[in-house]
Design an enzyme around this catalytic site. Structure first.
Site, PDB file in Angstrom:
ATOM      1  N   LYS A 140      17.079   4.130   0.831  1.00 26.38           N
ATOM      2  CA  LYS A 140      17.928   4.064   2.041  1.00 26.38           C
ATOM      3  C   LYS A 140      19.122   3.172   1.717  1.00 26.38           C
ATOM      4  O   LYS A 140      19.164   2.001   2.127  1.00 26.38           O
ATOM      5  CB  LYS A 140      17.136   3.393   3.169  1.00 26.38           C
ATOM      6  CG  LYS A 140      16.437   4.322   4.139  1.00 26.38           C
ATOM      7  CD  LYS A 140      16.067   3.530   5.396  1.00 26.38           C
ATOM      8  CE  LYS A 140      14.624   3.646   5.754  1.00 26.38           C
ATOM      9  NZ  LYS A 140      14.214   2.845   6.908  1.00 26.38           N
ATOM     10  N   LYS A 178       0.820  -1.202   0.000  1.00 22.12           N
ATOM     11  CA  LYS A 178       0.000   0.000   0.000  1.00 22.12           C
ATOM     12  C   LYS A 178       0.856   1.257   0.000  1.00 22.12           C
ATOM     13  O   LYS A 178       0.386   2.355  -0.260  1.00 22.12           O
ATOM     14  CB  LYS A 178      -0.883   0.017   1.267  1.00 22.12           C
ATOM     15  CG  LYS A 178      -1.768  -1.185   1.381  1.00 22.12           C
ATOM     16  CD  LYS A 178      -2.350  -1.283   2.796  1.00 22.12           C
ATOM     17  CE  LYS A 178      -2.922  -2.632   3.026  1.00 22.12           C
ATOM     18  NZ  LYS A 178      -2.800  -3.039   4.439  1.00 22.12           N
ATOM     19  N   GLY A 179       2.153   1.084   0.332  1.00 20.63           N
ATOM     20  CA  GLY A 179       2.992   2.247   0.614  1.00 20.63           C
ATOM     21  C   GLY A 179       3.138   3.256  -0.505  1.00 20.63           C
ATOM     22  O   GLY A 179       3.336   4.438  -0.255  1.00 20.63           O
ATOM     23  N   ASP A 184      14.713  -0.377   0.789  1.00 21.22           N
ATOM     24  CA  ASP A 184      15.410  -0.464   2.073  1.00 21.22           C
ATOM     25  C   ASP A 184      16.452  -1.587   1.971  1.00 21.22           C
ATOM     26  O   ASP A 184      17.537  -1.376   1.455  1.00 21.22           O
ATOM     27  CB  ASP A 184      14.336  -0.712   3.143  1.00 21.22           C
ATOM     28  CG  ASP A 184      14.864  -0.702   4.562  1.00 21.22           C
ATOM     29  OD1 ASP A 184      15.789   0.055   4.851  1.00 21.22           O
ATOM     30  OD2 ASP A 184      14.329  -1.468   5.397  1.00 21.22           O
ATOM     31  N   PHE A 231      13.750   5.468  10.509  1.00 19.59           N
ATOM     32  CA  PHE A 231      12.440   4.903  10.187  1.00 19.59           C
ATOM     33  C   PHE A 231      11.435   6.036  10.020  1.00 19.59           C
ATOM     34  O   PHE A 231      11.202   6.812  10.927  1.00 19.59           O
ATOM     35  CB  PHE A 231      11.966   3.897  11.237  1.00 19.59           C
ATOM     36  CG  PHE A 231      10.826   3.084  10.725  1.00 19.59           C
ATOM     37  CD1 PHE A 231      11.059   1.988   9.884  1.00 19.59           C
ATOM     38  CD2 PHE A 231       9.518   3.427  11.025  1.00 19.59           C
ATOM     39  CE1 PHE A 231       9.996   1.262   9.356  1.00 19.59           C
ATOM     40  CE2 PHE A 231       8.451   2.691  10.497  1.00 19.59           C
ATOM     41  CZ  PHE A 231       8.708   1.610   9.666  1.00 19.59           C
TER      42      PHE A 231
HETATM   43  P1  IMP Z   1      12.846  -3.861   1.584  1.00 22.76           P
HETATM   44  O1  IMP Z   1      12.342  -5.141   1.045  1.00 22.76           O
HETATM   45  O2  IMP Z   1      13.619  -4.019   2.853  1.00 22.76           O
HETATM   46  O3  IMP Z   1      13.599  -3.016   0.561  1.00 22.76           O
HETATM   47  O4  IMP Z   1      11.643  -3.056   2.121  1.00 22.76           O
HETATM   48  C1  IMP Z   1      10.755  -2.489   1.332  1.00 22.76           C
HETATM   49  C2  IMP Z   1       9.481  -2.164   2.091  1.00 22.76           C
HETATM   50  O5  IMP Z   1       9.668  -2.002   3.514  1.00 22.76           O
HETATM   51  C3  IMP Z   1       9.036  -0.824   1.609  1.00 22.76           C
HETATM   52  O6  IMP Z   1       8.289  -0.949   0.420  1.00 22.76           O
HETATM   53  C4  IMP Z   1       8.250  -0.304   2.776  1.00 22.76           C
HETATM   54  O7  IMP Z   1       6.917  -0.749   2.677  1.00 22.76           O
HETATM   55  C5  IMP Z   1       8.927  -0.893   3.980  1.00 22.76           C
HETATM   56  N1  IMP Z   1       9.850   0.089   4.616  1.00 22.76           N
HETATM   57  C6  IMP Z   1      11.197   0.143   4.546  1.00 22.76           C
HETATM   58  N2  IMP Z   1      11.701   1.173   5.239  1.00 22.76           N
HETATM   59  C7  IMP Z   1      10.643   1.813   5.774  1.00 22.76           C
HETATM   60  C8  IMP Z   1      10.497   2.990   6.589  1.00 22.76           C
HETATM   61  O8  IMP Z   1      11.447   3.693   6.970  1.00 22.76           O
HETATM   62  N3  IMP Z   1       9.216   3.311   6.922  1.00 22.76           N
HETATM   63  C9  IMP Z   1       8.125   2.600   6.516  1.00 22.76           C
HETATM   64  N4  IMP Z   1       8.212   1.510   5.749  1.00 22.76           N
HETATM   65  C10 IMP Z   1       9.461   1.121   5.368  1.00 22.76           C
HETATM   66 MG    MG Z   2       6.443  -1.213  -0.182  1.00 25.06          MG
END
Ligand code: IMP
Ligand code: MG
Length: 185
Positions: A136, A48-49, A108, A157
């Site tokens: 990030k 949903k982000g 992330d 975060f």
């Molecule tokens: P990844 O698979 O670790 O790259 O994470 C991706 C997902 O984690 C993103 O699409 C976000 O939904 C969530 N996410 C990563 N960092 C944050 C943050 O700082 N705040 C909120 N959601 C995050």
């Molecule tokens: Mg996401």
């Protein structure tokens, strides 16, 4: 009326105006990228982000696009990625021969993007472009990055403008750093 900053927010990182400014530049970049496309690209919102970013970005783009949605969950209710993103809802359109524009909220660890790239590339898309609101890089566990990111941030975060903690704060109009006390409870 100016909305007060939410009490769980340590500080506002990007205001609504700053976000809109960067979104506009991202839209121009995408218009340039797709200027020779004969068929409308398929813009995919990773729910949903990315929902706020997706809507604002597509409204700023002049290129005609089609839309699709996919829900992926990586967190459960924590502030640490599980490392095993799960597809909750898949796309409705086939990708064969399409120019796919994947719209993400934040990269992330990179696990989610790797999973999506491998899955969607295997479906025969003609091109695959990733645009992310935030990056990030210091948190990366796998070597991957978006083709375009609006903001590169440190390891904090953040919530708001679509981003959540335990499904909360998504409709804040700004991006803010969440107080540690909220997730250390
Ligand atoms: P990844 O698979 O670790 O790259 O994470 C991706 C997902 O984690 C993103 O699409 C976000 O939904 C969530 N996410 C990563 N960092 C944050 C943050 O700082 N705040 C909120 N959601 C995050
Ligand atoms: Mg996401």
């Amino acid at each position: 009326m100016q909305r007060e900053v939410h009490p769980d927010i340590e500080r506002v990182m990007y205001t609504a105006e700053q976000i809109q400014g960067r979104v506009k530049i991202a839209a121009e970049w995408l218009d340039e990228r797709y200027k020779n496309c004969k068929e409308p690209p398929l813009a995919v919102s990773v729910l949903k982000g990315s929902v706020m970013f997706f809507c604002d970005l597509l409204r700023e783009m002049k290129t005609p696009v089609q839309l699709d949605f996919m829900t992926i969950s990586s967190y459960g209710n924590s502030s640490e990625s599980s490392g095993m993103p799960r597809i909750v809802m898949d796309l409705s359109a086939p990708l064969e021969g399409r120019d796919v524009l994947l719209v993400e909220d934040i990269i992330d660890t990179g696990y989610t993007l790797v999973k999506l790239r491998d899955l969607l590339k295997g479906r025969g898309a003609k091109s695959f472009t990733v645009v992310a609101l935030l990056d990030k890089p210091s948190r990366r566990k796998v070597d991957i990055k978006a083709d375009y990111s609006c903001f590169t941030i440190e390891n904090e975060f953040i919530v708001g403008y679509g981003l959540d903690y335990a499904q909360q704060y998504r409709n804040l109009p700004y991006i803010g750093v969440l107080k540690h006390s909220v997730y250390e409870k």
